[in-house]
Design a protein around this motif. Structure first.
Motif, short mmCIF file in Angstrom:
data_model
loop_
_atom_site.label_atom_id
_atom_site.label_comp_id
_atom_site.label_asym_id
_atom_site.label_seq_id
_atom_site.Cartn_x
_atom_site.Cartn_y
_atom_site.Cartn_z
N PHE A 165 0.82 -1.21 0.00
CA PHE A 165 0.00 0.00 0.00
C PHE A 165 0.85 1.26 0.00
O PHE A 165 0.34 2.36 0.23
N PHE A 167 3.25 2.44 2.04
CA PHE A 167 3.43 3.17 3.29
C PHE A 167 4.77 3.89 3.34
O PHE A 167 5.80 3.34 2.92
N GLU A 171 4.43 5.95 8.35
CA GLU A 171 3.21 5.14 8.40
C GLU A 171 3.53 3.70 8.80
O GLU A 171 2.78 3.06 9.52
N ARG A 175 1.55 2.73 11.88
CA ARG A 175 0.36 1.94 11.56
C ARG A 175 0.59 0.44 11.65
O ARG A 175 -0.37 -0.32 11.76
N PHE B 94 -7.46 0.28 5.07
CA PHE B 94 -6.01 0.37 4.87
C PHE B 94 -5.66 0.76 3.44
O PHE B 94 -4.74 1.51 3.19
N GLY B 95 -6.45 0.21 2.48
CA GLY B 95 -6.12 0.39 1.08
C GLY B 95 -6.47 1.77 0.55
O GLY B 95 -6.04 2.13 -0.54
N ARG B 97 -6.43 4.82 2.59
CA ARG B 97 -6.26 5.69 3.75
C ARG B 97 -6.15 7.16 3.37
O ARG B 97 -6.31 8.03 4.21
N HIS B 98 -5.88 7.48 2.10
CA HIS B 98 -5.71 8.87 1.71
C HIS B 98 -7.03 9.56 1.38
O HIS B 98 -7.08 10.77 1.26
N ARG B 140 -9.98 -5.66 0.88
CA ARG B 140 -8.91 -4.70 1.11
C ARG B 140 -8.13 -4.41 -0.18
O ARG B 140 -7.74 -3.27 -0.45
#
Lengths: 264, 256
Positions: A165, A167, A171, A175, B94-95, B97-98, B140
């Motif tokens: 993802f 990060f 993060e 996270r 989570f996927g 989050r922005h 996700r």
């Protein structure tokens, strides 16, 4: 129905089981002295310790000592935890940082707390600063060690999810790595707090005018064992109380754990 | 268009996992990669995901080289890999989050209902069954609407019934946004149910043995004679692929 209710109240009152042992010991000692099997002069009976505590409490002295000590432990704990968390996280995450700081910290860790006292007094004076720093040093190491070690043990597979993802380092730490290490971190906080309570005594030995450690020294210098024991009992109660608070707060954050539940 | 050009991967321990592999995947295509263990199929998927970099050659998506994980490429692993400290909806979030909180909530709810987990939004991962957890992992990966979805033996840890159920379900999910899918599996039947094209790989060093596009009608029936015919052919191919070379190639790849 009735059995269920009984079981429910057994769970609620289960913590009382922890009181059986200290109460039995206190009662035994009280009886041993009352029956003249033992001499209560050097080891005063629980009732005398209680009377001493009650006297100190009535005059307001006890509260002053407790507050002074609590403040030192509290501030030292906060600073120690902050430093231990930041350095532990950074050194767990970046190999370069770990190579740089870890050997030094590991060496410093082995210095007994008391050895710092003269230096800290020279550097930071005899008053609060040196005491709080001493406590913070004590709290720092278990936090630092546990966190940096736990981060190295985080499942690579979860870290890969963060990578997929995209990060950032920040993060990744906040996270994934910190939540994953939370169970170890809570244990570290509790052992750090325990060390904080130990170091506060050392700190208050170096010339305090207030605090439970001062009460301890005062009791020794004036030959009053009941005062020494009153101080020790206060330490035990406060230490247990603060640890319980920490554990109670942390339970909220650890509900997700899929861990062993011991039999009732 | 996903283009894998002359990709070679040698691990630090000297193992040559992939020896110069070429593959092109069209947008919306479902490609299955099958092969025994050690044939480099998972390595290939990791290179496409950007988790690993090839030793030589290039992987690019629409002309942009893949040098690290990208938002347009989603991945589902063999294990659900849910964060145990987050509830299911937070795991799915989570996927994305922005995105702003409101839109995030809406997209997560939508993704969860697509995988049939709407009623489990507030549950902890430990409370889900293996199949449910893998559905959550699918949600996700899909919630960000990736252009490419990579699946690394996603159903291999599940029991046979749950596996079939999720295979059919995956096609329904694919139909929403029609992402390119690359599915790595060692299950021929799974490949035949899902894929437009099947690539059989062989080890030592990892390379493509044969690539086929079975002309089977969809939805595919696992008991259809033609389906079974393809299954046997591919099984034989897989069997030959994993056999150690004896010096003389008695099983040419042209058998199909």
């Amino acid at each position: 129905m009735a059995a269920g209710r009984l079981q429910g109240s057994a769970r609620r009152l289960g913590w009382l089981a922890g009181l059986i042992l200290p109460l039995a010991l206190a009662l035994g000692w009280e009886m041993a002295v009352a029956l003249k099997w033992a001499d209560g002069r050097l080891l005063p009976t629980p009732s005398r310790i209680y009377a001493t505590l009650a006297g100190l409490a009535a005059s307001g002295e006890l509260l002053d000592h407790v507050l002074a000590t609590l403040q030192r432990v509290g501030l030292g704990f906060v600073f120690g935890v902050a430093a231990g968390t930041v350095l532990g996280a950074v050194s767990g995450y970046w190999t370069a940082v770990r190579r740089l700081i870890d050997p030094t910290l590991q060496a410093l860790r082995n210095i007994p707390s008391i050895a710092w006292v003269p230096m800290f007094i020279l550097w930071f004076g005899i008053f609060e600063t040196s005491k709080i720093i001493l406590i913070a040093v004590g709290v720092f190491f278990p936090i630092y060690l546990a966190l940096s070690g736990a981060i190295l043990g985080v499942d690579r597979k979860l870290v890969e999810v963060g990578r997929i993802f995209g990060f950032s380092h920040r993060e990744m730490i906040t996270r994934i790595l910190l939540p994953a290490t939370l169970p170890a971190y809570v244990i570290a906080l509790r052992s750090g707090l325990g060390l904080g309570w130990m170091f506060v005594v050392a700190a208050e030995f170096m010339g305090a005018e207030q605090g439970l450690g001062f009460l301890l020294v005062d009791g020794q210098q004036t030959g009053r064992p009941a005062v020494i024991l009153a101080s020790i009992v206060s330490f035990a109660c406060l230490g247990k109380l603060t640890d319980w608070l920490l554990a109670a707060v942390s339970v909220r954050f650890l509900r997700w754990q899929d861990s062993f539940k011991p039999a009732e | 268009m996903l283009r894998i050009a002359n990709v070679r991967k040698r691990y630090p321990n000297g193992l040559l996992a992939l020896a110069g592999l070429d593959l092109t995947v069209a947008p919306g295509e479902i490609l299955a990669i099958v092969g025994g263990s050690g044939c480099g199929k998972s390595t290939l998927l990791r290179l496409v995901s950007g988790l690993d970099r090839p030793t030589a050659g290039s992987v690019d998506l629409d002309g942009t080289p893949i040098v690290g994980p990208r938002a347009e490429i989603g991945m589902v692993f063999q294990e659900p890999r849910l964060m145990p400290w987050l509830t299911i909806d937070d795991n799915v979030a989570f996927g994305i989050r922005h995105l702003p909180a409101g839109e995030r909530r809406q997209r997560v709810a939508e993704a969860l209902s697509r995988v049939g987990l709407a009623s489990h939004a507030g549950h902890w991962p430990r409370e889900l069954s293996g199949g449910q957890a893998q559905r959550a992992a699918l949600a996700r990966a899909l919630v960000g609407r990736p252009q490419v979805l990579l699946l690394d033996e996603p159903f291999s840890a599940l029991d046979a019934l749950t596996r079939q159920d999720l295979q059919d379900h995956l096609l329904d999910l694919w139909a929403y946004d029609r992402p390119t899918m690359i599915l790595v599996t060692h299950d021929i039947e799974e490949a035949l149910v899902l894929a437009d094209r099947i690539v059989v790989m062989q080890p030592d060093p990892g390379r493509i043995r044969v690539s086929v596009s079975p002309p089977l009608a969809r939805p595919r029936d696992r008991l259809d004679p033609e389906f079974l015919d393809w299954k046997y052919k591919l099984l034989a191919e897989l069997d030959h692929a994993s056999r150690k070379p004896t010096g003389d190639e008695t099983f040419p790849a042209a058998a199909i």
